[in-house]
Design a protein around this motif. Sequence first.
Motif, PDB file in Angstrom:
ATOM      1  N   GLU A  23      30.639  47.269  42.691  1.00 17.78           N
ATOM      2  CA  GLU A  23      31.698  48.031  42.038  1.00 17.78           C
ATOM      3  C   GLU A  23      33.095  47.488  42.342  1.00 17.78           C
ATOM      4  O   GLU A  23      34.070  47.941  41.777  1.00 17.78           O
ATOM      5  CB  GLU A  23      31.617  49.493  42.459  1.00 17.78           C
ATOM      6  CG  GLU A  23      30.344  50.155  41.993  1.00 17.78           C
ATOM      7  CD  GLU A  23      30.251  51.605  42.410  1.00 17.78           C
ATOM      8  OE1 GLU A  23      31.018  52.031  43.301  1.00 17.78           O
ATOM      9  OE2 GLU A  23      29.426  52.313  41.848  1.00 17.78           O
ATOM     10  N   LEU A  24      33.217  46.505  43.233  1.00 14.24           N
ATOM     11  CA  LEU A  24      34.506  45.943  43.615  1.00 14.24           C
ATOM     12  C   LEU A  24      34.798  44.701  42.775  1.00 14.24           C
ATOM     13  O   LEU A  24      33.972  43.797  42.694  1.00 14.24           O
ATOM     14  CB  LEU A  24      34.529  45.579  45.099  1.00 14.24           C
ATOM     15  CG  LEU A  24      35.842  44.987  45.604  1.00 14.24           C
ATOM     16  CD1 LEU A  24      36.945  46.029  45.588  1.00 14.24           C
ATOM     17  CD2 LEU A  24      35.659  44.434  47.001  1.00 14.24           C
ATOM     18  N   VAL A  25      35.973  44.675  42.151  1.00  9.48           N
ATOM     19  CA  VAL A  25      36.385  43.513  41.371  1.00  9.48           C
ATOM     20  C   VAL A  25      37.698  42.983  41.942  1.00  9.48           C
ATOM     21  O   VAL A  25      38.675  43.732  42.078  1.00  9.48           O
ATOM     22  CB  VAL A  25      36.568  43.864  39.879  1.00  9.48           C
ATOM     23  CG1 VAL A  25      37.050  42.647  39.097  1.00  9.48           C
ATOM     24  CG2 VAL A  25      35.270  44.393  39.291  1.00  9.48           C
ATOM     25  N   GLN A  26      37.695  41.712  42.286  1.00  8.69           N
ATOM     26  CA  GLN A  26      38.909  41.029  42.725  1.00  8.69           C
ATOM     27  C   GLN A  26      39.657  40.566  41.482  1.00  8.69           C
ATOM     28  O   GLN A  26      39.058  40.008  40.563  1.00  8.69           O
ATOM     29  CB  GLN A  26      38.557  39.808  43.584  1.00  8.69           C
ATOM     30  CG  GLN A  26      37.789  40.136  44.842  1.00  8.69           C
ATOM     31  CD  GLN A  26      38.625  40.882  45.864  1.00  8.69           C
ATOM     32  OE1 GLN A  26      39.846  40.756  45.922  1.00  8.69           O
ATOM     33  NE2 GLN A  26      37.964  41.669  46.685  1.00  8.69           N
ATOM     34  N   VAL A  27      40.962  40.794  41.445  1.00 10.91           N
ATOM     35  CA  VAL A  27      41.798  40.440  40.302  1.00 10.91           C
ATOM     36  C   VAL A  27      42.886  39.499  40.785  1.00 10.91           C
ATOM     37  O   VAL A  27      43.580  39.793  41.759  1.00 10.91           O
ATOM     38  CB  VAL A  27      42.439  41.704  39.674  1.00 10.91           C
ATOM     39  CG1 VAL A  27      43.354  41.335  38.528  1.00 10.91           C
ATOM     40  CG2 VAL A  27      41.359  42.690  39.239  1.00 10.91           C
ATOM     41  N   VAL A  28      43.027  38.348  40.114  1.00 14.49           N
ATOM     42  CA  VAL A  28      44.074  37.388  40.437  1.00 14.49           C
ATOM     43  C   VAL A  28      44.873  37.119  39.172  1.00 14.49           C
ATOM     44  O   VAL A  28      44.321  36.755  38.138  1.00 14.49           O
ATOM     45  CB  VAL A  28      43.487  36.063  40.985  1.00 14.49           C
ATOM     46  CG1 VAL A  28      44.596  35.063  41.257  1.00 14.49           C
ATOM     47  CG2 VAL A  28      42.667  36.309  42.238  1.00 14.49           C
ATOM     48  N   LEU A  29      46.180  37.338  39.253  1.00 20.46           N
ATOM     49  CA  LEU A  29      47.106  37.071  38.149  1.00 20.46           C
ATOM     50  C   LEU A  29      47.882  35.823  38.512  1.00 20.46           C
ATOM     51  O   LEU A  29      48.455  35.741  39.592  1.00 20.46           O
ATOM     52  CB  LEU A  29      48.066  38.244  37.964  1.00 20.46           C
ATOM     53  CG  LEU A  29      47.395  39.599  37.793  1.00 20.46           C
ATOM     54  CD1 LEU A  29      48.382  40.723  38.053  1.00 20.46           C
ATOM     55  CD2 LEU A  29      46.811  39.708  36.417  1.00 20.46           C
ATOM     56  N   ASP A  30      47.904  34.853  37.607  1.00 21.71           N
ATOM     57  CA  ASP A  30      48.471  33.559  37.937  1.00 21.71           C
ATOM     58  C   ASP A  30      49.651  33.219  37.035  1.00 21.71           C
ATOM     59  O   ASP A  30      49.607  33.440  35.827  1.00 21.71           O
ATOM     60  CB  ASP A  30      47.376  32.491  37.790  1.00 21.71           C
ATOM     61  CG  ASP A  30      47.740  31.176  38.430  1.00 21.71           C
ATOM     62  OD1 ASP A  30      48.687  31.135  39.244  1.00 21.71           O
ATOM     63  OD2 ASP A  30      47.072  30.180  38.123  1.00 21.71           O
ATOM     64  N   THR A  31      50.690  32.672  37.629  1.00 16.65           N
ATOM     65  CA  THR A  31      51.863  32.156  36.943  1.00 16.65           C
ATOM     66  C   THR A  31      52.437  33.169  35.956  1.00 16.65           C
ATOM     67  O   THR A  31      52.521  32.926  34.759  1.00 16.65           O
ATOM     68  CB  THR A  31      51.552  30.829  36.214  1.00 16.65           C
ATOM     69  OG1 THR A  31      50.799  30.004  37.081  1.00 16.65           O
ATOM     70  CG2 THR A  31      52.827  30.096  35.841  1.00 16.65           C
ATOM     71  N   CYS A  32      52.826  34.303  36.476  1.00 15.12           N
ATOM     72  CA  CYS A  32      53.468  35.309  35.628  1.00 15.12           C
ATOM     73  C   CYS A  32      54.579  35.980  36.418  1.00 15.12           C
ATOM     74  O   CYS A  32      54.676  35.828  37.635  1.00 15.12           O
ATOM     75  CB  CYS A  32      52.454  36.341  35.122  1.00 15.12           C
ATOM     76  SG  CYS A  32      51.724  37.374  36.386  1.00 15.12           S
ATOM     77  N   SER A  33      55.392  36.716  35.722  1.00 18.29           N
ATOM     78  CA  SER A  33      56.511  37.405  36.365  1.00 18.29           C
ATOM     79  C   SER A  33      56.023  38.611  37.158  1.00 18.29           C
ATOM     80  O   SER A  33      54.915  39.110  36.945  1.00 18.29           O
ATOM     81  CB  SER A  33      57.517  37.864  35.307  1.00 18.29           C
ATOM     82  OG  SER A  33      56.950  38.902  34.519  1.00 18.29           O
TER      83      SER A  33
END
Length: 138
Positions: A23-33
């Motif tokens: 049920e755990l999801v790792q989220v990575v946001l790259d090159t954004c403000s």
Amino acid sequence: MNSTAHDTSSSVDPTDRRASSPELVQVVLDTCSVADADTVLRVLGTRFAPESGDEAPRHDSTAPSDTWTGAFLVGRDARDAALPPESSLDGSVTVELQGGPVAVDRLRETLTSAFDVQVSGSASGDQEVDLRLRLTNA
């Protein structure tokens, strides 16, 4: 929410049962403000509980570019809340989701309800999925 990025990234304790939870999801946001990272994480936070309890974007200063991270628990008790009315992005955002197939799909569905989503890559294992998405305004 605080508009300043935070350098509070930390590794997940491998002994923590939640770290291996489907049920755990790792989220990575790259090159954004910071504003776009905040918008995406706020949209996810309306439906799913942040694993750390901290809903602010976490800046990863060890990454070669601007990267923000979050982790969400995508259980049966997901929130049935309306998405934030202001969920527009200043630019495109690359998002990587990593976790159990059902949980990753639920996060993708939430993102699709708020943004235009294009799948730009995926990899599947026996118990985990890595999905790379490109988000733009719907």
